[in-house]
Scaffold this active site. Structure first.
Site, short mmCIF file in Angstrom:
data_model
loop_
_atom_site.label_atom_id
_atom_site.label_comp_id
_atom_site.label_asym_id
_atom_site.label_seq_id
_atom_site.Cartn_x
_atom_site.Cartn_y
_atom_site.Cartn_z
N GLN A 32 12.50 -58.14 -18.40
CA GLN A 32 12.50 -56.91 -19.28
C GLN A 32 13.95 -56.98 -19.75
OE1 GLN A 32 11.58 -54.26 -15.88
NE2 GLN A 32 12.88 -55.76 -14.42
N GLU A 107 11.65 -57.77 -4.98
CA GLU A 107 11.92 -57.01 -6.20
C GLU A 107 11.55 -58.46 -7.13
OE1 GLU A 107 13.28 -55.99 -9.65
OE2 GLU A 107 13.60 -54.67 -8.14
N ASP A 139 6.67 -60.92 -7.36
CA ASP A 139 5.86 -59.68 -7.84
C ASP A 139 5.37 -58.91 -6.63
OD1 ASP A 139 2.75 -59.02 -8.50
OD2 ASP A 139 4.32 -58.52 -10.27
N ASP A 157 9.48 -48.20 -5.07
CA ASP A 157 10.41 -47.89 -5.74
C ASP A 157 10.05 -48.60 -7.21
OD1 ASP A 157 12.49 -46.65 -7.25
OD2 ASP A 157 14.01 -47.74 -6.09
N ASP A 160 7.97 -47.09 -14.27
CA ASP A 160 6.56 -46.47 -14.84
C ASP A 160 5.81 -47.32 -15.07
OD1 ASP A 160 7.10 -43.44 -15.45
OD2 ASP A 160 9.18 -44.52 -16.00
#
Length: 286
Positions: A32, A107, A139, A157, A160
């Site tokens: 990302q 994570e 993942d 946590d 979106d």
């Protein structure tokens, strides 16, 4: 000269804008686009793929509520699983509970952890170095679907439900979490701002339904997450875990022996009272 403003792009017709006093880090990671910048009002701010994730000034509200509500509702959690949470805020709050013996954090993006340790050090406050912690770069969905360990509390946590975070809102993820929970366990998750993202709450409740006897939401008001209250998903097989009296929670909180900045026992019990517009939408799922 580059634009000194950061415009969040979560919603197509509405958003919020931050002045970037200084960009501390900006680069695509393996998964990302990550940016961390300074803002006069909110301190250091982190965003992923155009969506604000956390700020120094108000992170404590989100992290305290997503952590202390399930842990104190459980009352004797020793093993905790965190999915996501690369900034370290949830991990920091979980480790404040001395009764917790072991924490596994999964994570997907190792660079998020490393950059947050460097540029948002107050979020984790050294938590990643605690000997009770096991960090797994994987993942989250794949981890829970293949995990043979059991946990008392699972905290998702997640971002979106777009990009890498989308899998953490799917039925297979919830099935995997249920398989990883001990009897009497609790699952909680970030679930967006229901006034702006009403479909998320409906979809989450429907997808949790096959796996948990008790499914609902509780709320927190976090200034960074614009559009009203934030909803946090709650799932267990025992509705009594979210129905403790304020007195019971206050006794547990006092025994835990730490101070908070947002969370308190009255907030805990009151957080399960939902606004009517959300109650009405969720009633369709029952």
């Amino acid at each position: 000269m580059s634009d000194p403003r950061y415009l969040e792009t979560l919603y197509p017709s509405y958003g919020q804008q931050f002045e970037m006093e200084e960009v501390l880090f900006r680069a695509p990671t393996e998964h990302q686009e990550l940016i961390i910048f300074k803002n006069q009002r909110f301190g250091r701010v982190m965003a992923l793929d155009g969506v604000i994730q956390t700020t120094e000034v108000d992170e404590f509200i989100y992290h305290e509520m997503l952590t202390h509500v399930p842990l104190l509702a459980h009352g004797s959690a020793k093993r905790v699983l965190i999915i996501g949470g690369g900034d370290g805020g949830i991990l920091r709050e979980v480790l404040r509970h001395d009764a917790v013996e072991q924490v596994t954090q999964v994570e997907i993006d190792a660079q998020v952890i490393e950059m947050c340790k460097q540029f948002l050090p107050n979020h984790s406050a050294g938590a990643f170095e605690d000997p009770r912690v096991n960090i797994v770069i994987d993942d989250g969905k794949a981890f829970v679907m293949n995990c043979t360990e059991k946990f008392d509390v699972i905290i998702s946590d997640c971002t979106d439900p777009i990009g890498p975070g989308e899998a953490l809102f799917e039925s297979d993820f919830y099935r995997g979490c249920k398989q990883c929970l001990n009897e009497g366990g609790i699952f909680v998750a970030q679930n967006g701002v229901p006034f702006m993202q009403p479909d998320e709450a409906e979809t989450t409740k429907a997808r949790l339904q096959p796996f948990f006897a008790d499914r609902t939401f509780y709320c927190a008001a976090v200034p960074t997450y614009i559009g009203g209250i934030m909803s946090l998903a709650w799932a267990s097989d025992d509705a009594g875990l979210r129905q403790h009296s304020t007195e019971v929670i206050a006794e547990r909180f006092a025994r835990a022996g730490f101070k908070t900045r947002y969370y308190n026992p009255a907030i805990h019990t009151g957080a399960f009272a939902l606004p009517q517009y959300l109650v009405d939408r969720l009633a369709k799922i029952d």
